[in-house]
Structures are given as structure tokens and as C-alpha cells.
Design a protein around this motif. Sequence first.
Motif, PDB file in Angstrom:
ATOM      1  N   ASP A   1      53.154  30.497 -49.048  1.00 47.15           N
ATOM      2  CA  ASP A   1      53.921  29.566 -48.233  1.00 47.15           C
ATOM      3  C   ASP A   1      53.917  28.171 -48.843  1.00 47.15           C
ATOM      4  O   ASP A   1      54.781  27.352 -48.532  1.00 47.15           O
ATOM      5  N   GLU A   2      52.942  27.911 -49.692  1.00 46.19           N
ATOM      6  CA  GLU A   2      52.849  26.630 -50.387  1.00 46.19           C
ATOM      7  C   GLU A   2      52.074  26.853 -51.675  1.00 46.19           C
ATOM      8  O   GLU A   2      51.093  27.585 -51.694  1.00 46.19           O
ATOM      9  N   LEU A   3      52.531  26.228 -52.755  1.00 39.88           N
ATOM     10  CA  LEU A   3      51.857  26.358 -54.045  1.00 39.88           C
ATOM     11  C   LEU A   3      51.607  24.963 -54.584  1.00 39.88           C
ATOM     12  O   LEU A   3      52.545  24.221 -54.882  1.00 39.88           O
ATOM     13  N   LEU A   4      50.333  24.590 -54.689  1.00 39.30           N
ATOM     14  CA  LEU A   4      49.946  23.250 -55.121  1.00 39.30           C
ATOM     15  C   LEU A   4      49.349  23.305 -56.517  1.00 39.30           C
ATOM     16  O   LEU A   4      48.619  24.240 -56.857  1.00 39.30           O
ATOM     17  N   ARG A   5      49.651  22.282 -57.284  1.00 43.02           N
ATOM     18  CA  ARG A   5      49.173  22.218 -58.663  1.00 43.02           C
ATOM     19  C   ARG A   5      48.795  20.774 -58.957  1.00 43.02           C
ATOM     20  O   ARG A   5      49.619  19.868 -58.808  1.00 43.02           O
ATOM     21  N   ILE A   6      47.543  20.549 -59.343  1.00 46.00           N
ATOM     22  CA  ILE A   6      47.056  19.220 -59.706  1.00 46.00           C
ATOM     23  C   ILE A   6      46.490  19.295 -61.123  1.00 46.00           C
ATOM     24  O   ILE A   6      45.557  20.059 -61.369  1.00 46.00           O
ATOM     25  N   ARG A   7      47.044  18.521 -62.014  1.00 45.42           N
ATOM     26  CA  ARG A   7      46.551  18.503 -63.386  1.00 45.42           C
ATOM     27  C   ARG A   7      45.544  17.369 -63.545  1.00 45.42           C
ATOM     28  O   ARG A   7      45.589  16.375 -62.816  1.00 45.42           O
ATOM     29  N   TYR A   8      44.643  17.517 -64.500  1.00 50.51           N
ATOM     30  CA  TYR A   8      43.624  16.482 -64.686  1.00 50.51           C
ATOM     31  C   TYR A   8      43.327  16.276 -66.163  1.00 50.51           C
ATOM     32  O   TYR A   8      43.523  17.152 -67.003  1.00 50.51           O
ATOM     33  N   ASP A   9      42.846  15.067 -66.472  1.00 49.44           N
ATOM     34  CA  ASP A   9      42.391  14.708 -67.813  1.00 49.44           C
ATOM     35  C   ASP A   9      41.601  13.416 -67.677  1.00 49.44           C
ATOM     36  O   ASP A   9      41.470  12.871 -66.580  1.00 49.44           O
ATOM     37  N   SER A  10      41.086  12.916 -68.797  1.00 47.63           N
ATOM     38  CA  SER A  10      40.336  11.672 -68.755  1.00 47.63           C
ATOM     39  C   SER A  10      41.272  10.497 -68.473  1.00 47.63           C
ATOM     40  O   SER A  10      42.486  10.561 -68.737  1.00 47.63           O
TER      41      SER A  10
ATOM     42  N   GLY B   1      31.397  10.376 -53.404  1.00 48.85           N
ATOM     43  CA  GLY B   1      32.082  10.830 -52.206  1.00 48.85           C
ATOM     44  C   GLY B   1      33.510  10.333 -52.110  1.00 48.85           C
ATOM     45  O   GLY B   1      34.182  10.556 -51.102  1.00 48.85           O
ATOM     46  N   ARG B   2      34.003   9.690 -53.156  1.00 54.88           N
ATOM     47  CA  ARG B   2      35.339   9.091 -53.135  1.00 54.88           C
ATOM     48  C   ARG B   2      36.395  10.115 -53.522  1.00 54.88           C
ATOM     49  O   ARG B   2      36.234  10.842 -54.493  1.00 54.88           O
ATOM     50  N   GLU B   3      37.482  10.129 -52.770  1.00 58.32           N
ATOM     51  CA  GLU B   3      38.629  10.959 -53.129  1.00 58.32           C
ATOM     52  C   GLU B   3      39.394  10.254 -54.243  1.00 58.32           C
ATOM     53  O   GLU B   3      39.760   9.076 -54.131  1.00 58.32           O
ATOM     54  N   LEU B   4      39.629  10.963 -55.339  1.00 58.42           N
ATOM     55  CA  LEU B   4      40.244  10.358 -56.506  1.00 58.42           C
ATOM     56  C   LEU B   4      41.753  10.204 -56.290  1.00 58.42           C
ATOM     57  O   LEU B   4      42.394  11.091 -55.733  1.00 58.42           O
ATOM     58  N   PRO B   5      42.321   9.088 -56.746  1.00 53.52           N
ATOM     59  CA  PRO B   5      43.773   8.878 -56.583  1.00 53.52           C
ATOM     60  C   PRO B   5      44.576   9.933 -57.328  1.00 53.52           C
ATOM     61  O   PRO B   5      44.183  10.396 -58.401  1.00 53.52           O
ATOM     62  N   LEU B   6      45.700  10.317 -56.736  1.00 54.10           N
ATOM     63  CA  LEU B   6      46.641  11.233 -57.372  1.00 54.10           C
ATOM     64  C   LEU B   6      47.823  10.427 -57.890  1.00 54.10           C
ATOM     65  O   LEU B   6      48.375   9.583 -57.179  1.00 54.10           O
ATOM     66  N   TYR B   7      48.213  10.686 -59.136  1.00 49.32           N
ATOM     67  CA  TYR B   7      49.315   9.975 -59.763  1.00 49.32           C
ATOM     68  C   TYR B   7      50.480  10.943 -59.967  1.00 49.32           C
ATOM     69  O   TYR B   7      50.291  12.035 -60.512  1.00 49.32           O
ATOM     70  N   ARG B   8      51.676  10.550 -59.565  1.00 45.24           N
ATOM     71  CA  ARG B   8      52.869  11.373 -59.743  1.00 45.24           C
ATOM     72  C   ARG B   8      53.560  10.953 -61.029  1.00 45.24           C
ATOM     73  O   ARG B   8      53.853   9.775 -61.233  1.00 45.24           O
ATOM     74  N   HIS B   9      53.818  11.937 -61.898  1.00 42.52           N
ATOM     75  CA  HIS B   9      54.458  11.645 -63.177  1.00 42.52           C
ATOM     76  C   HIS B   9      55.108  12.916 -63.710  1.00 42.52           C
ATOM     77  O   HIS B   9      54.469  13.972 -63.751  1.00 42.52           O
ATOM     78  N   GLY B  10      56.379  12.806 -64.101  1.00 45.47           N
ATOM     79  CA  GLY B  10      57.066  13.953 -64.676  1.00 45.47           C
ATOM     80  C   GLY B  10      57.147  15.147 -63.745  1.00 45.47           C
ATOM     81  O   GLY B  10      57.132  16.287 -64.199  1.00 45.47           O
ATOM     82  N   GLY B  11      57.220  14.905 -62.429  1.00 52.32           N
ATOM     83  CA  GLY B  11      57.314  15.993 -61.473  1.00 52.32           C
ATOM     84  C   GLY B  11      55.993  16.677 -61.175  1.00 52.32           C
ATOM     85  O   GLY B  11      55.969  17.714 -60.508  1.00 52.32           O
ATOM     86  N   GLU B  12      54.871  16.120 -61.636  1.00 52.18           N
ATOM     87  CA  GLU B  12      53.563  16.723 -61.408  1.00 52.18           C
ATOM     88  C   GLU B  12      52.586  15.705 -60.842  1.00 52.18           C
ATOM     89  O   GLU B  12      52.819  14.490 -60.915  1.00 52.18           O
ATOM     90  N   LEU B  13      51.490  16.222 -60.293  1.00 49.86           N
ATOM     91  CA  LEU B  13      50.403  15.383 -59.801  1.00 49.86           C
ATOM     92  C   LEU B  13      49.274  15.400 -60.813  1.00 49.86           C
ATOM     93  O   LEU B  13      48.923  16.446 -61.358  1.00 49.86           O
ATOM     94  N   TRP B  14      48.682  14.234 -61.036  1.00 44.85           N
ATOM     95  CA  TRP B  14      47.597  14.094 -62.007  1.00 44.85           C
ATOM     96  C   TRP B  14      46.418  13.378 -61.369  1.00 44.85           C
ATOM     97  O   TRP B  14      46.585  12.517 -60.498  1.00 44.85           O
ATOM     98  N   VAL B  15      45.217  13.717 -61.824  1.00 44.48           N
ATOM     99  CA  VAL B  15      44.017  13.028 -61.381  1.00 44.48           C
ATOM    100  C   VAL B  15      43.151  12.752 -62.604  1.00 44.48           C
ATOM    101  O   VAL B  15      43.103  13.547 -63.545  1.00 44.48           O
ATOM    102  N   ALA B  16      42.487  11.605 -62.603  1.00 38.70           N
ATOM    103  CA  ALA B  16      41.634  11.206 -63.730  1.00 38.70           C
ATOM    104  C   ALA B  16      40.195  11.628 -63.472  1.00 38.70           C
ATOM    105  O   ALA B  16      39.606  11.253 -62.460  1.00 38.70           O
ATOM    106  N   GLY B  17      39.636  12.418 -64.381  1.00 34.31           N
ATOM    107  CA  GLY B  17      38.250  12.857 -64.274  1.00 34.31           C
ATOM    108  C   GLY B  17      37.344  12.040 -65.182  1.00 34.31           C
ATOM    109  O   GLY B  17      37.801  11.436 -66.154  1.00 34.31           O
TER     110      GLY B  17
END
Length: 275
Positions: free
Chosen positions: A228-237, A47-63
Motif C-alpha cells: 500500500d506504500e513503498l518508502l525508500r530512504i538513501r543514505y551516505d556521509s 536520540g535525534r531524528e536525522l533530517p531528510l533531504y529531497r533531491h532528484g525525486g528521492e529522500l536522503w539522510v546523512a550518516g
Amino acid sequence: MHRRLLLGTLALAASAAALPAHALRMPTPDTRAGRWLQVSVVDRATGRELPLYRHGGELWVAGRPGARYAIRVHNRQGERLMAVMSVDGVNILSGETAGVQQTGYVLDAGQRADIAGWRKSDSEIAAFEFTAVARSYASRTGRPDHVGVIGVAVFRERPQPVAVPAPPPALQREQRAEAEAPPAPEAGAAADAMASRKAAPGLGTGHGRRETSWVTHTEFERRSDRPDELLRIRYDSRENLVAAGIIPAPVPRPSPTPSPFPASPAGYVPDPPRY
């Protein structure tokens, strides 16, 4: 044409449907993205919301490979919004190669919900789960080029028409220039870093087990053809994000220095135990 929605349901525009909202924890500041619509990624086991990391102008999440996840959305506005959502470049409702003009979920003002899988029918989804790229739904359907990204295009609803005076010509020119402005280019530096610094196989999103999830239908007319808004979240291990410098590497604990006299007992050498 509009229909009143039942409290606590998430509706789909046109040929789409609605998902029941859940009781959600308040997100922490570093887990949310978006201004009109707040978006986060949730590990369903904890149930935990995973941290978002900002890098190179993008948002990343670890799966975590094998983990089921959900995309958590919260409409913070006082009006309905539509969210056209994609995973790995695939529309999560229709299975089409994703485009912003396709169908999406409609959220009432203030509504929250967890989007937990690929929509199979009005009553069923196939769960999102992190898996190897080759086993992702996109790869298995011949579309591996965009594996590793979650997208949300947010649209406001067209209001009822009202009579208003025309703006002055100078203001009209300014509004036209703003409407015709090209979208901001996507950042690519982080993608180049990831391509050259993989530490482990990449992650995709699989077509997981079937789950019950009821939906309803509603009408929704977009205020504009452009989101009106375009969101992009990238993910990897986590391993790959650490290798690419997106997540700071853990600082190892220093090993204790061996001591020649760890106890320094007083007296003489005692006899060993009896056999």
C-alpha cells in the motif's frame, strides 16, 4: 487465526517477531517520510531524528561513520499494518536478499517503535551502525550492489469478509485498470550524481554488537500482494551529500581583515618586561 498482543510490543508476521516500543519524541516535519506509516532515521547516541533531504525525486539522510542508528516507525492508522523492511537490499529479519513478499514487523494501530538492528533471534539483534561499504553486512555476505538504501514496504491487513453488492461493470473496469497499473519508476538522476561526485568513501550498514530485544509472533493476512506504500530512504556521509549538491554547502565565515593598528594605544613605546 489471530492472537492478542501485549501493549507496547511490535509483532512479526508469520515467522517473524515483535520489538518493544520506546518512549519517543514527537518528530519534526522535515524528519518523517510516509503517509500510512511514518518513518525516520534516528542517531541512537543523541536520540535525534536525522533530517531528510529531497533531491532528484528521492529522500536522503546523512550518516556519521561509526554511529549506531535506528529506523523509527509510527503507525498513524486505526488498523494494524505490516512493514517489510530492508537495509542495503537485505531483509532485516531473515537476512535474505530483500523482496516485498517476505516477512515483516506488525504494528498495532497508533503504535511507535525503534527498529535498531538485524534480527538474530526472538531475544537479540545485531545493531545497525554506519560503516565503510566494504565492512557492511551486505558486502560481507557478497551483496554489495544495493548498499546505501533503507526500504519499507507497508501492507494493510485484509479485513473480515462481508457481503457487498457487486459494483457496476464500468466501475469494475476502472478498478481492474488501477490494480494492473505498473509501479512508478525509481528515480535515477540522484544516483548518477552521487556516483560521479563522491568526496569521501561511501557508507554502508554494519553488523554491530549484540543487544537484547524481545519479540513475539502473530498472524497477518495482507489485503493485497502489492504494498500500500513503498518508502525508500538513501543514505551516505555528509561530505558526499554536500559534494553531490544534496545538502547545501556551509557558507564560510569571512576572515577578519588584518588591522595595522588593532589597539591604537596612546603614549609612547613601553619598556619590555624584565628578564
